[in-house]
Design a protein around this motif. Structure first.
Motif, PDB file in Angstrom:
ATOM      1  N   MET A   1       0.832  -1.195   0.000  1.00 27.79           N
ATOM      2  CA  MET A   1       0.000   0.000   0.000  1.00 27.79           C
ATOM      3  C   MET A   1       0.872   1.252   0.000  1.00 27.79           C
ATOM      4  O   MET A   1       0.687   2.181  -0.775  1.00 27.79           O
ATOM      5  N   ASN A   2       1.906   1.274   0.889  1.00 29.30           N
ATOM      6  CA  ASN A   2       2.802   2.424   0.946  1.00 29.30           C
ATOM      7  C   ASN A   2       3.620   2.551  -0.332  1.00 29.30           C
ATOM      8  O   ASN A   2       3.895   3.652  -0.793  1.00 29.30           O
ATOM      9  N   THR A   3       4.019   1.385  -0.893  1.00 29.57           N
ATOM     10  CA  THR A   3       4.797   1.416  -2.125  1.00 29.57           C
ATOM     11  C   THR A   3       3.981   2.009  -3.260  1.00 29.57           C
ATOM     12  O   THR A   3       4.477   2.830  -4.047  1.00 29.57           O
ATOM     13  N   MET A   4       2.733   1.637  -3.354  1.00 27.84           N
ATOM     14  CA  MET A   4       1.859   2.175  -4.398  1.00 27.84           C
ATOM     15  C   MET A   4       1.656   3.664  -4.207  1.00 27.84           C
ATOM     16  O   MET A   4       1.654   4.449  -5.164  1.00 27.84           O
ATOM     17  N   HIS A   5       1.538   4.065  -2.935  1.00 29.35           N
ATOM     18  CA  HIS A   5       1.355   5.488  -2.656  1.00 29.35           C
ATOM     19  C   HIS A   5       2.605   6.291  -3.030  1.00 29.35           C
ATOM     20  O   HIS A   5       2.517   7.379  -3.602  1.00 29.35           O
ATOM     21  N   GLN A   6       3.795   5.730  -2.748  1.00 30.05           N
ATOM     22  CA  GLN A   6       5.034   6.405  -3.092  1.00 30.05           C
ATOM     23  C   GLN A   6       5.199   6.516  -4.594  1.00 30.05           C
ATOM     24  O   GLN A   6       5.614   7.551  -5.112  1.00 30.05           O
ATOM     25  N   LYS A   7       4.857   5.433  -5.316  1.00 28.65           N
ATOM     26  CA  LYS A   7       4.955   5.477  -6.774  1.00 28.65           C
ATOM     27  C   LYS A   7       4.000   6.518  -7.341  1.00 28.65           C
ATOM     28  O   LYS A   7       4.339   7.248  -8.265  1.00 28.65           O
ATOM     29  N   ARG A   8       2.789   6.563  -6.764  1.00 28.22           N
ATOM     30  CA  ARG A   8       1.818   7.527  -7.257  1.00 28.22           C
ATOM     31  C   ARG A   8       2.275   8.954  -6.968  1.00 28.22           C
ATOM     32  O   ARG A   8       2.133   9.854  -7.790  1.00 28.22           O
ATOM     33  N   THR A   9       2.889   9.163  -5.797  1.00 31.90           N
ATOM     34  CA  THR A   9       3.397  10.488  -5.451  1.00 31.90           C
ATOM     35  C   THR A   9       4.551  10.879  -6.356  1.00 31.90           C
ATOM     36  O   THR A   9       4.626  12.019  -6.828  1.00 31.90           O
ATOM     37  N   PHE A  10       5.461   9.958  -6.611  1.00 30.67           N
ATOM     38  CA  PHE A  10       6.586  10.233  -7.505  1.00 30.67           C
ATOM     39  C   PHE A  10       6.094  10.546  -8.917  1.00 30.67           C
ATOM     40  O   PHE A  10       6.600  11.453  -9.577  1.00 30.67           O
ATOM     41  N   ALA A  11       5.090   9.791  -9.348  1.00 29.08           N
ATOM     42  CA  ALA A  11       4.521  10.046 -10.675  1.00 29.08           C
ATOM     43  C   ALA A  11       3.855  11.413 -10.732  1.00 29.08           C
ATOM     44  O   ALA A  11       3.923  12.109 -11.757  1.00 29.08           O
ATOM     45  N   ASP A  12       3.227  11.818  -9.627  1.00 29.45           N
ATOM     46  CA  ASP A  12       2.598  13.134  -9.588  1.00 29.45           C
ATOM     47  C   ASP A  12       3.643  14.240  -9.705  1.00 29.45           C
ATOM     48  O   ASP A  12       3.423  15.238 -10.406  1.00 29.45           O
ATOM     49  N   HIS A  13       4.769  14.056  -9.033  1.00 30.23           N
ATOM     50  CA  HIS A  13       5.841  15.050  -9.130  1.00 30.23           C
ATOM     51  C   HIS A  13       6.379  15.134 -10.556  1.00 30.23           C
ATOM     52  O   HIS A  13       6.619  16.245 -11.068  1.00 30.23           O
ATOM     53  N   LEU A  14       6.572  13.987 -11.182  1.00 30.47           N
ATOM     54  CA  LEU A  14       7.060  13.995 -12.562  1.00 30.47           C
ATOM     55  C   LEU A  14       6.069  14.681 -13.485  1.00 30.47           C
ATOM     56  O   LEU A  14       6.457  15.440 -14.381  1.00 30.47           O
ATOM     57  N   MET A  15       4.793  14.419 -13.271  1.00 28.81           N
ATOM     58  CA  MET A  15       3.770  15.050 -14.096  1.00 28.81           C
ATOM     59  C   MET A  15       3.754  16.568 -13.884  1.00 28.81           C
ATOM     60  O   MET A  15       3.619  17.348 -14.835  1.00 28.81           O
ATOM     61  N   THR A  16       3.931  16.979 -12.639  1.00 27.14           N
ATOM     62  CA  THR A  16       3.962  18.409 -12.333  1.00 27.14           C
ATOM     63  C   THR A  16       5.147  19.098 -13.010  1.00 27.14           C
ATOM     64  O   THR A  16       5.003  20.171 -13.605  1.00 27.14           O
ATOM     65  N   LEU A  17       6.320  18.463 -12.932  1.00 29.97           N
ATOM     66  CA  LEU A  17       7.508  19.030 -13.570  1.00 29.97           C
ATOM     67  C   LEU A  17       7.379  19.018 -15.090  1.00 29.97           C
ATOM     68  O   LEU A  17       7.863  19.932 -15.771  1.00 29.97           O
ATOM     69  N   LYS A  18       6.735  17.988 -15.623  1.00 28.60           N
ATOM     70  CA  LYS A  18       6.565  17.892 -17.064  1.00 28.60           C
ATOM     71  C   LYS A  18       5.664  19.005 -17.587  1.00 28.60           C
ATOM     72  O   LYS A  18       5.902  19.578 -18.650  1.00 28.60           O
ATOM     73  N   LYS A  19       4.626  19.322 -16.817  1.00 27.95           N
ATOM     74  CA  LYS A  19       3.718  20.388 -17.237  1.00 27.95           C
ATOM     75  C   LYS A  19       4.350  21.775 -17.096  1.00 27.95           C
ATOM     76  O   LYS A  19       4.041  22.669 -17.884  1.00 27.95           O
ATOM     77  N   GLY A  20       5.247  21.921 -16.104  1.00 25.86           N
ATOM     78  CA  GLY A  20       5.830  23.245 -15.878  1.00 25.86           C
ATOM     79  C   GLY A  20       7.271  23.373 -16.300  1.00 25.86           C
ATOM     80  O   GLY A  20       7.966  24.265 -15.813  1.00 25.86           O
ATOM     81  N   TRP A  21       7.737  22.522 -17.219  1.00 24.02           N
ATOM     82  CA  TRP A  21       9.148  22.556 -17.623  1.00 24.02           C
ATOM     83  C   TRP A  21       9.536  23.894 -18.238  1.00 24.02           C
ATOM     84  O   TRP A  21      10.644  24.393 -18.025  1.00 24.02           O
TER      85      TRP A  21
END
Length: 216
Positions: free
Chosen positions: A1-21
């Motif tokens: 559960m925590n691993t999935m949450h961490q992956k989802r959080t990391f993916a959210d950060h990547l998506m945020t950086l991708k949108k604001g590059w």
């Protein structure tokens, strides 16, 4: 559960950086450009000229005292008497050389008989002239104080070709890093703002609305 949450959080950060590059790049370029322009056109360059003085004990068996002699010479070079004589020898009347002690650096390596005398100035030529004049004054003034040793100018100060400051490359890099940090602040502020607006809209939608009844 925590691993999935961490992956989802990391993916959210990547998506945020991708949108604001583009915001990161623009901020980095603007801040780096500001650092370059300020270093090139605003900050006055400072040059450093260095002369080397060799401490020569009169007795060959007196080498053990050379270290203490170097320390003594360092104090003499920083003394107001030497600075005043330098100003007098250079014909300075506006007393501008009285701040020479703030621009003077005297150093030597451990167990070395060589003293490095460095002077900084806004003019490369003046820095070299002041350093060489101080070595001349020091050699003339020293016999009046100490007779146990002598000094020789190991290397005269040369006119520096490049300023010691500002460091344009370093200031430009620092500006770029600050720009990236400022860009990250903008990107995440926008994301938080959108999340707050979305949550506010959901709250308004879930709040029960008053229903008007028809009049009989």
């Amino acid at each position: 559960m925590n691993t999935m949450h961490q992956k989802r959080t990391f993916a959210d950060h990547l998506m945020t950086l991708k949108k604001g590059w583009w915001i990161l790049i623009v901020c980095a370029i603007l801040f780096a450009g500001a650092g370059y322009l300020i270093s090139t056109y605003v900050i006055k360059p400072t040059y450093e000229a260095t002369a080397y003085i060799l401490v020569v004990p009169q007795k060959s068996s007196d080498t053990t005292s050379s270290t203490s002699l170097v320390s003594t010479y360092q104090d003499i070079l920083r003394s107001p008497e030497v600075v005043d004589q330098v100003a007098q020898k250079m014909g300075v009347t506006d007393k501008r050389l009285f701040d020479l002690t703030d621009r003077l650096t005297v150093s030597s390596n451990l167990d070395s008989q060589v003293i490095a005398l460095s002077i900084t100035d806004g003019s490369a030529e003046q820095a070299a002239i002041q350093a060489n004049t101080m070595t001349e004054v020091f050699q003339d003034y020293l016999p009046q104080l100490i007779n146990t040793s002598s000094t020789e100018v190991f290397s005269t100060a040369r006119i520096p070709t490049k300023p010691m400051s500002p460091n344009i490359l370093m200031n430009t890099a620092i500006g770029g890093v600050l720009g990236l940090m400022f860009g990250l602040l903008i990107v995440y502020s926008r994301v938080l703002g959108k999340k707050s607006a979305t949550e506010s809209t959901k709250d308004d939608a879930s709040y029960p609305q008053a229903v008007s009844r028809p009049h009989s």
